[in-house]
Design a protein around this motif. Structure first.
Motif, PDB file in Angstrom:
ATOM      1  N   GLY A   1       0.794  -1.225   0.000  1.00 28.86           N
ATOM      2  CA  GLY A   1       0.000   0.000   0.000  1.00 28.86           C
ATOM      3  C   GLY A   1       0.823   1.270   0.000  1.00 28.86           C
ATOM      4  N   VAL A   2       2.149   1.143  -0.160  1.00 34.27           N
ATOM      5  CA  VAL A   2       3.017   2.321  -0.191  1.00 34.27           C
ATOM      6  C   VAL A   2       2.887   3.064  -1.521  1.00 34.27           C
ATOM      7  N   ILE A   3       2.687   2.303  -2.600  1.00 35.03           N
ATOM      8  CA  ILE A   3       2.558   2.879  -3.942  1.00 35.03           C
ATOM      9  C   ILE A   3       1.084   2.880  -4.341  1.00 35.03           C
ATOM     10  N   ASP A   4       0.606   4.040  -4.796  1.00 35.69           N
ATOM     11  CA  ASP A   4      -0.784   4.181  -5.214  1.00 35.69           C
ATOM     12  C   ASP A   4      -0.966   3.558  -6.601  1.00 35.69           C
ATOM     13  N   VAL A   5      -1.829   2.552  -6.698  1.00 36.55           N
ATOM     14  CA  VAL A   5      -2.017   1.833  -7.965  1.00 36.55           C
ATOM     15  C   VAL A   5      -2.706   2.696  -9.021  1.00 36.55           C
ATOM     16  N   PHE A   6      -3.340   3.804  -8.590  1.00 32.58           N
ATOM     17  CA  PHE A   6      -3.973   4.677  -9.578  1.00 32.58           C
ATOM     18  C   PHE A   6      -2.920   5.328 -10.469  1.00 32.58           C
ATOM     19  N   PHE A   7      -1.759   5.631  -9.882  1.00 31.49           N
ATOM     20  CA  PHE A   7      -0.678   6.258 -10.631  1.00 31.49           C
ATOM     21  C   PHE A   7       0.367   5.246 -11.098  1.00 31.49           C
ATOM     22  N   PHE A   8       0.648   4.266 -10.264  1.00 36.30           N
ATOM     23  CA  PHE A   8       1.647   3.239 -10.585  1.00 36.30           C
ATOM     24  C   PHE A   8       1.044   1.861 -10.345  1.00 36.30           C
ATOM     25  N   PRO A   9       0.400   1.298 -11.370  1.00 36.65           N
ATOM     26  CA  PRO A   9      -0.232  -0.020 -11.207  1.00 36.65           C
ATOM     27  C   PRO A   9       0.799  -1.111 -10.983  1.00 36.65           C
ATOM     28  N   ALA A  10       0.338  -2.223 -10.457  1.00 36.56           N
ATOM     29  CA  ALA A  10       1.234  -3.340 -10.149  1.00 36.56           C
ATOM     30  C   ALA A  10       1.828  -3.907 -11.435  1.00 36.56           C
ATOM     31  N   PRO A  11       3.110  -4.272 -11.402  1.00 40.36           N
ATOM     32  CA  PRO A  11       3.743  -4.877 -12.579  1.00 40.36           C
ATOM     33  C   PRO A  11       3.011  -6.121 -13.083  1.00 40.36           C
ATOM     34  N   VAL A  12       2.419  -6.885 -12.162  1.00 39.01           N
ATOM     35  CA  VAL A  12       1.675  -8.083 -12.572  1.00 39.01           C
ATOM     36  C   VAL A  12       0.494  -7.695 -13.446  1.00 39.01           C
ATOM     37  N   ASP A  13      -0.225  -6.630 -13.056  1.00 35.00           N
ATOM     38  CA  ASP A  13      -1.370  -6.167 -13.852  1.00 35.00           C
ATOM     39  C   ASP A  13      -0.928  -5.664 -15.223  1.00 35.00           C
ATOM     40  N   ILE A  14       0.206  -4.971 -15.249  1.00 35.76           N
ATOM     41  CA  ILE A  14       0.730  -4.481 -16.528  1.00 35.76           C
ATOM     42  C   ILE A  14       1.087  -5.655 -17.434  1.00 35.76           C
ATOM     43  N   PHE A  15       1.740  -6.657 -16.870  1.00 31.67           N
ATOM     44  CA  PHE A  15       2.115  -7.833 -17.649  1.00 31.67           C
ATOM     45  C   PHE A  15       0.881  -8.550 -18.181  1.00 31.67           C
ATOM     46  N   GLU A  16      -0.166  -8.661 -17.354  1.00 28.31           N
ATOM     47  CA  GLU A  16      -1.398  -9.306 -17.808  1.00 28.31           C
ATOM     48  C   GLU A  16      -2.051  -8.524 -18.946  1.00 28.31           C
ATOM     49  N   GLN A  17      -1.969  -7.193 -18.885  1.00 27.30           N
ATOM     50  CA  GLN A  17      -2.529  -6.375 -19.960  1.00 27.30           C
ATOM     51  C   GLN A  17      -1.749  -6.588 -21.260  1.00 27.30           C
ATOM     52  N   VAL A  18      -0.431  -6.664 -21.147  1.00 25.55           N
ATOM     53  CA  VAL A  18       0.396  -6.910 -22.328  1.00 25.55           C
ATOM     54  C   VAL A  18       0.062  -8.272 -22.937  1.00 25.55           C
ATOM     55  N   VAL A  19      -0.089  -9.281 -22.103  1.00 25.87           N
ATOM     56  CA  VAL A  19      -0.421 -10.624 -22.577  1.00 25.87           C
ATOM     57  C   VAL A  19      -1.776 -10.633 -23.273  1.00 25.87           C
ATOM     58  N   SER A  20      -2.751  -9.916 -22.700  1.00 29.53           N
ATOM     59  CA  SER A  20      -4.090  -9.875 -23.311  1.00 29.53           C
ATOM     60  C   SER A  20      -4.052  -9.178 -24.665  1.00 29.53           C
ATOM     61  N   TRP A  21      -3.226  -8.137 -24.784  1.00 30.74           N
ATOM     62  CA  TRP A  21      -3.088  -7.468 -26.077  1.00 30.74           C
ATOM     63  C   TRP A  21      -2.402  -8.381 -27.092  1.00 30.74           C
ATOM     64  N   VAL A  22      -1.336  -9.032 -26.673  1.00 32.51           N
ATOM     65  CA  VAL A  22      -0.591  -9.900 -27.583  1.00 32.51           C
ATOM     66  C   VAL A  22      -1.446 -11.072 -28.050  1.00 32.51           C
ATOM     67  N   ALA A  23      -2.338 -11.543 -27.186  1.00 30.09           N
ATOM     68  CA  ALA A  23      -3.210 -12.665 -27.543  1.00 30.09           C
ATOM     69  C   ALA A  23      -4.324 -12.254 -28.497  1.00 30.09           C
ATOM     70  N   ASP A  24      -4.554 -10.934 -28.629  1.00 28.60           N
ATOM     71  CA  ASP A  24      -5.611 -10.426 -29.505  1.00 28.60           C
ATOM     72  C   ASP A  24      -5.039 -10.167 -30.892  1.00 28.60           C
ATOM     73  N   VAL A  25      -5.651 -10.748 -31.902  1.00 23.25           N
ATOM     74  CA  VAL A  25      -5.156 -10.603 -33.276  1.00 23.25           C
ATOM     75  C   VAL A  25      -5.200  -9.149 -33.725  1.00 23.25           C
ATOM     76  N   ARG A  26      -6.193  -8.385 -33.263  1.00 17.96           N
ATOM     77  CA  ARG A  26      -6.328  -6.991 -33.681  1.00 17.96           C
ATOM     78  C   ARG A  26      -5.161  -6.133 -33.218  1.00 17.96           C
ATOM     79  N   PHE A  27      -4.481  -6.550 -32.169  1.00 22.53           N
ATOM     80  CA  PHE A  27      -3.357  -5.786 -31.645  1.00 22.53           C
ATOM     81  C   PHE A  27      -2.239  -5.667 -32.678  1.00 22.53           C
ATOM     82  N   TYR A  28      -2.050  -6.697 -33.487  1.00 21.79           N
ATOM     83  CA  TYR A  28      -0.943  -6.695 -34.433  1.00 21.79           C
ATOM     84  C   TYR A  28      -1.153  -5.711 -35.581  1.00 21.79           C
ATOM     85  N   SER A  29      -2.409  -5.355 -35.846  1.00 19.47           N
ATOM     86  CA  SER A  29      -2.651  -4.310 -36.843  1.00 19.47           C
ATOM     87  C   SER A  29      -2.155  -2.964 -36.324  1.00 19.47           C
TER      88      SER A  29
END
Length: 257
Positions: free
Chosen positions: A28-56
């Motif tokens: 709780g030292v870092i506010d996730v509104f400004f600095f989200p957790a690295p795990v959440d960022i990684f999951e977002q990247v994975v979801s984009w990479v898994a989406d075919v539309r992302f490559y366009s």
């Protein structure tokens, strides 16, 4: 310190930064509104990479970057070599060049959109303006740094202007130009992203702008991470090309006359 040790230190630093960030979010030292957790960022990247539309989106940004990089580099090297050889033309155009270089590139983005529309070419034009001056100044300085003794010897041996360009000026300026090529990659990406950010319907800059509009810090950081990987891949390709060119220059220099 060998290469393996350096790579190990880099990995340890990366793990320490990401791990400390994740622990700070969990505590709780870092506010996730400004600095989200690295795990959440990684999951977002994975979801984009898994989406075919992302490559366009990636393809559009890559196209804008490559075109802006190639056109900007070609124009910058040509203009730099020309003004490096012609001191009188350089003195005449010097105030105009300095004035154009002083203009913030972000200001040019709306102008290019007005002239070229919201399509690909307005982003390419912005990337060209960012890449051009980096390669231009390096190419011009490289030509001016030619050893006058070598130049005089080439002229004594009967070298014409084309021979001097091929065998003296370009090899002498090659290291300057190659160093600018590495630097200008990031500028080409910045130009494409800024253009997409200010007005576009596709591209990585569009994804970041869309995430920002929704106050989605995870999407913004995921886009930044993808851009960083994007630039690192291009930089690695240039690194391989640069090593081959340097090897070729070394072999040519060592070849007996």
């Amino acid at each position: 310190m060998n290469v393996m040790t350096e790579r190990l230190i880099q990995i340890v630093l990366l793990v320490a930064i990401i791990g400390g960030w994740q622990l700070g979010v969990a505590a709780g030292v870092i506010d996730v509104f400004f600095f989200p957790a690295p795990v959440d960022i990684f999951e977002q990247v994975v979801s984009w990479v898994a989406d075919v539309r992302f490559y366009s989106h990636v393809a559009i940004t890559l196209t804008e970057t490559v075109l802006g990089y190639l056109f900007g580099t070609a124009l910058g090297v040509a203009a730099g070599v020309w003004l490096g050889l012609s001191r009188s033309a350089a003195r005449i155009l010097d105030p105009f060049i300095k004035g154009l270089n002083a203009i913030p590139r972000v200001v040019l983005a709306p102008i290019f959109v007005l002239w070229l529309g919201l399509g690909l070419w307005s982003k390419v034009a912005l990337a060209v303006t960012l890449v051009f001056f980096v390669t231009f100044f390096n190419a011009m300085q490289g030509v001016r740094e030619v050893n006058p003794v070598v130049l005089s010897n080439a002229r004594i041996l009967g070298g014409n202007r084309r021979d001097l360009l091929r065998h003296v000026y370009f090899p002498a300026a090659a290291s300057w130009i190659l160093s600018s090529l590495r630097t200008s990659v990031g500028f080409a990406v910045v130009g494409a992203i800024i253009g997409e950010y200010l007005g576009s319907s596709a591209g990585l800059g569009y994804l970041i702008a869309q995430a920002e509009g929704n106050f989605d810090a995870v999407g913004v950081f995921a886009g930044i991470l993808i851009l960083a990987i994007f630039v690192l891949i291009i930089d690695s390709i240039l690194d391989i090309a640069e090593k081959r060119l340097i090897k070729w220059r070394t072999s040519a220099a060592e070849r007996p006359a």
